[in-house]
Design a protein around this motif. Structure first.
Motif: not given
Length: 273
Positions: A77-79, A123-128, A247-250
């Motif tokens: 399955m996809t996410e 940015k990513t969820a870690t702010w990169e 996506r919550v992480d991007l």
């Protein structure tokens, strides 16, 4: 008028299973019905064939999160499909699990490159910061001169004199940023991934240590900020934040100049790069 029944976990699993191509899983031979057999899905998921059959029949009660994750892997399955299955089976999305992101798609890069007067970063969820356009290079920071892993927005804010000097009200920006960073990391399941950065900044910045200890949370969507740019002077920007592909992480951040004349100057500076 026909009544359309709401999708259930049972119907979702049945529909997803019959759509699978057996050849994808190395299975051959003639079949009377399309897709995988129930026992094949159960074997791949390492669960009882009887239990899986009950799930497709709407029997046996609610499955555990572990069982749903096994089925998701078994069916490739996809996410988005996995999240939908959790909502049907448990009434909630799956627990967030953060994965490292190194870049973005060429499609998204082409999109932000077209924003020639609006600084834009991803940015990513870690702010990169993993992507940016030329306007961001001349207005915010020249991320391209830094190696991957050294493009963290929170680290810039607390350790870079140049970035700090650009902030019209550094204290307010710092407090807001820390609160938003904490929320982003938690929502994406990246709390453990940011621990090293938090420890690093706590060591080198008493201001970060103080603000972090306040445990404030903020979830920004849009707003305004003023920058003190060394060439453009004091400029006002409106910003908007967008989740990338849901996506919550991007996260895509777009900064729009309030003054059209500033926009023209940004285009000129970016074009001279």
């Amino acid at each position: 008028m026909p009544v359309i029944a709401a999708t259930t976990l049972a119907s979702f699993l049945r529909d997803r299973r019959v759509r699978l191509d057996p050849a994808t899983f190395g299975l051959s031979g003639r079949r009377r019905t399309p897709g995988l057999r129930r026992e094949e899905v159960a074997q791949r998921a390492n669960i009882s064939p009887t239990w899986y059959t009950w799930l497709e029949q709407g029997r046996g009660g609610a499955p555990s999160a572990d069982v749903l994750n096994r089925i998701a892997r078994a069916m490739l399955m996809t996410e988005a499909e996995r999240e939908h299955m959790f909502m049907l089976g448990l009434g909630r999305p799956p627990e967030a699990k953060y994965t490292t992101i190194d870049g973005i798609s060429p499609r998204l890069q082409r999109f932000i490159d077209r924003l020639d007067t609006c600084p834009a970063i991803v940015k990513t969820a870690t702010w990169e910061v993993v992507a940016w356009n030329r306007a961001a290079t001349v207005v915010l920071s020249d991320y391209g001169r830094l190696p991957p892993g050294q493009r963290n927005m929170l680290r810039f804010l607390f350790t870079s004199p140049d970035v700090r000097a650009k902030q019209h009200d550094w204290e307010t920006i710092a407090r807001f940023s820390v609160a938003a960073f904490r929320a982003d990391a938690a929502r994406a399941g990246a709390v453990s991934q940011v621990q090293h950065l938090v420890e690093e900044l706590s060591e080198v910045s008493a201001e970060f240590r103080r603000i972090w200890s306040e445990n404030q949370i903020s979830v920004p969507g849009e707003g305004a900020k003023r920058l003190l740019h060394p060439v453009l002077g004091a400029i006002d920007l409106e910003y908007s934040a967008f989740a990338v592909d849901g996506r919550v992480d991007l996260n895509l951040m777009v900064y729009t100049p309030v003054d059209p004349e500033v926009a023209k100057q940004i285009r000129k500076l970016a074009g001279d790069e």
